[in-house]
Design an enzyme around this catalytic site. Structure first.
Site, short mmCIF file in Angstrom:
data_model
loop_
_atom_site.label_atom_id
_atom_site.label_comp_id
_atom_site.label_asym_id
_atom_site.label_seq_id
_atom_site.Cartn_x
_atom_site.Cartn_y
_atom_site.Cartn_z
N GLN A 1 0.04 5.90 4.67
CA GLN A 1 -0.76 4.85 5.32
C GLN A 1 -1.05 5.16 6.79
O GLN A 1 -0.23 5.75 7.49
CB GLN A 1 0.03 3.54 5.23
CG GLN A 1 -0.65 2.29 5.71
CD GLN A 1 0.22 1.08 5.43
OE1 GLN A 1 0.50 0.75 4.29
NE2 GLN A 1 0.68 0.42 6.47
N GLU B 1 5.97 2.63 9.72
CA GLU B 1 6.46 1.62 8.79
C GLU B 1 7.09 2.34 7.60
O GLU B 1 6.45 3.20 6.97
CB GLU B 1 5.32 0.72 8.29
CG GLU B 1 5.80 -0.34 7.31
CD GLU B 1 4.68 -1.22 6.79
OE1 GLU B 1 4.99 -2.26 6.17
OE2 GLU B 1 3.50 -0.87 6.98
N HIS C 1 0.06 2.11 13.18
CA HIS C 1 1.22 2.89 12.77
C HIS C 1 0.86 3.78 11.58
O HIS C 1 -0.20 3.65 10.97
CB HIS C 1 2.39 1.98 12.38
CG HIS C 1 2.09 1.05 11.24
ND1 HIS C 1 1.81 -0.29 11.43
CD2 HIS C 1 1.99 1.26 9.90
CE1 HIS C 1 1.58 -0.86 10.25
NE2 HIS C 1 1.67 0.06 9.31
#
Length: 292
Positions: free
Chosen positions: A155, A142, A94
């Site tokens: 991320q 996320e 993700h």
């Protein structure tokens, strides 16, 4: 002669740690460019930074992010004519987005008919509040509750088969720092956060994840690569070549000037097959100025 070569090799690997590195862009392929742009801008709060159609090559490209490309990590979205669906695979995990108000974002996504795969909240015994959502193509995001950060797109999670090997590769080949490592035998996984700088909450990181007893992942054809800036693609490629001899992976594009964009680039895959482009910092900024 061998001693001189060894010294030279050490110099190159040491130079990588001092190089001016920054996460520039991650690229994914999407089946519906307009609906993807709408989701990223209206639901996730990104800005549409550029959009261009290439009818002769039969594809369209858009760049979205939380700030200008000169200073922020961004996402490149590619739509290839006639392809409305991609296989994301099991290897890509993700993207992560840091936000100060996770509950408002989740409710906004829900109101617009978006898919919430995990409601906001901490894990048992934890304090970090996070949630998971999916974009129209099935890519997972996320959402992480955090104070203000210069890099909200913070991320990328990539699954790997040997965590210690992957950490060593990203440290040596890309000069990244190990910012956090966590092992959870009870939940059968371990993770490592690698990136530039020293503050996990103030920079973009790659989250390397090892799942116990998993021996194979599928790459799919959705996630393409991440691009990282460097002051010298030739030295960078020399370092990567050295590291791949010991740890695996390979250079798939030796350093070259791409005439169409007048930018020097080199590309490689890591031991798990994840692709990285190393892009000349000066050329990258010059091309952005030309687009203005």
């Amino acid at each position: 002669m061998a001693a001189r070569n060894l010294a030279s090799d050490d110099d190159v690997l040491e130079w990588v740690k001092k190089d001016n590195r920054r996460f520039l862009q991650a690229d994914i392929r999407v089946g519906d460019l307009n609906s993807t742009i709408k989701f990223y801008t209206e639901s996730l709060g990104m800005k549409l930074l550029s959009q261009k159609d290439f009818p002769e090559q039969k594809y369209s490209k858009a760049i979205v992010g939380f700030g200008p490309q000169e200073t922020h990590f961004v996402l490149g979205l590619t739509y290839i004519y006639g392809v409305d669906k991609y296989d994301i695979g099991t290897g890509f995990g993700h993207f992560g987005i840091a936000t100060q108000d996770i509950y408002t974002i989740v409710e906004n996504i829900r109101a617009k008919g978006g898919v919430i795969t995990r409601e906001p909240g901490p894990i048992e015994g934890g304090s970090t509040i996070f949630a998971f959502v999916q974009d129209p193509n099935g890519y997972s995001f996320e959402l992480i509750q955090r104070p203000p950060t210069p890099e909200p797109l913070c991320q990328i999670l990539l699954n790997v088969l040997d965590l210690d090997l992957a950490i060593k590769f990203y440290e040596q080949a890309l000069g990244m720092n190990l910012l956090q490592k966590y092992d959870s035998p009870q939940e059968q996984f371990a993770i490592a956060m690698v990136g530039y700088g020293s503050n996990l909450t103030q920079t973009t990181v790659i989250e390397l994840r090892y799942n116990y007893n998993v021996t194979e992942y599928t790459k799919g054809d959705g996630y393409a690569q991440v691009a990282i800036g460097t002051d010298d693609v030739y030295k960078s490629a020399a370092a990567v070549k050295l590291v791949t001899k010991e740890l695996g992976g390979r250079i798939i594009l030796p350093p070259v000037l791409i005439p169409e964009i007048n930018t020097k680039i080199t590309s490689f895959v890591d031991p798990d097959g994840w692709k990285t482009d190393l892009v000349d910092n000066e050329d990258y900024l010059k091309q952005l100025k030309k687009k203005e």
